[in-house]
Design an enzyme around this catalytic site. Structure first.
Site, PDB file in Angstrom:
ATOM      1  N   ARG A 194       0.264  -1.169  -0.410  1.00  0.00           N
ATOM      2  CA  ARG A 194       0.516   0.466  -0.096  1.00  0.00           C
ATOM      3  C   ARG A 194       1.075   1.231  -0.417  1.00  0.00           C
ATOM      4  NH1 ARG A 194      -2.620  -3.358   2.205  1.00  0.00           N
ATOM      5  NH2 ARG A 194      -1.641  -3.211   4.375  1.00  0.00           N
ATOM      6  N   GLU A 250       4.932 -11.228  16.095  1.00  0.00           N
ATOM      7  CA  GLU A 250       4.523 -11.902  17.122  1.00  0.00           C
ATOM      8  C   GLU A 250       5.185 -12.683  16.892  1.00  0.00           C
ATOM      9  OE1 GLU A 250       0.083 -12.046  17.248  1.00  0.00           O
ATOM     10  OE2 GLU A 250       0.404 -10.987  16.618  1.00  0.00           O
TER      11      GLU A 250
END
Length: 193
Positions: A77, A114
């Site tokens: 993006r 994560e």
């Protein structure tokens, strides 16, 4: 002959606030995407609205007019937003991509997720130095991706003037991770909603 001018009865895509589009109204929340527990901020409705998209590009470009030599967009993006900003500024556009997507010699930077690590790459000749660079992306969350992109800019000898985002999720503290670089965001969300 009337060439596309709106009549008084035609609703305007602009709000009553000085002719500005309410860009926040074009951000769509998608729960549990890309995985359970994530509330995804989808900018595709904003991109689909010409007035909203133009306003985002114009507001970012105006902030950096005369201040930068290069705009850097992060896959994917950041490409959509950064390329028209670079065009509006009349400067170059460099890209940072996921591994294996760039054909020439690259530098790489890793960043923590994560659940592991990921990597970004930039062409070694993406820009010369000295070079004043603004990093442009759609969203600042934890700052991992942007931090890796900053490492790549600086490895090429670029000076990060600022990092610009459409959306900043302030509750995830990405701004702190990017310190001491300056951060600009058009919209801020203080919580998941």
């Amino acid at each position: 002959m009337n060439r596309g001018s709106a009549t008084r009865d035609t609703p305007s895509p602009f709000s009553n606030l000085g002719g500005l589009v309410d860009i926040k109204s074009f951000i769509r929340d998608i729960p549990d995407f890309p995985k359970p527990g994530i509330l995804f901020k989808d900018i595709t409705p904003l991109l689909a609205n010409g007035a909203a998209f133009r306003q985002v590009v114009d507001r970012i470009a105006e902030r950096y007019r005369g201040r930068v030599d290069m705009v850097l967009g992060i896959e994917s993006r950041g490409f959509i937003l950064g390329a028209p900003v670079a065009y509006a500024l009349g400067c170059g556009f460099a890209i940072v991509r996921k591994p294996g997507k760039l054909p020439a010699d690259t530098y790489a930077a890793e960043y923590a997720l994560e659940y592991g690590v990921d990597r970004l790459e930039i062409h070694r000749d993406a820009f010369g130095h000295p070079c004043r660079v603004v990093l442009v992306d759609d969203l600042l969350a934890t700052g991992g991706t942007s931090s890796a992109a900053i490492q790549l800019i600086e490895r090429l000898g670029g000076e990060v003037i600022e990092c610009a985002f459409v959306i900043e999720l302030t509750f995830l503290n990405g701004r702190q991770r990017l310190n001491p670089r300056s951060i600009f965001s058009l919209l801020q969300y203080d919580g998941e909603q």
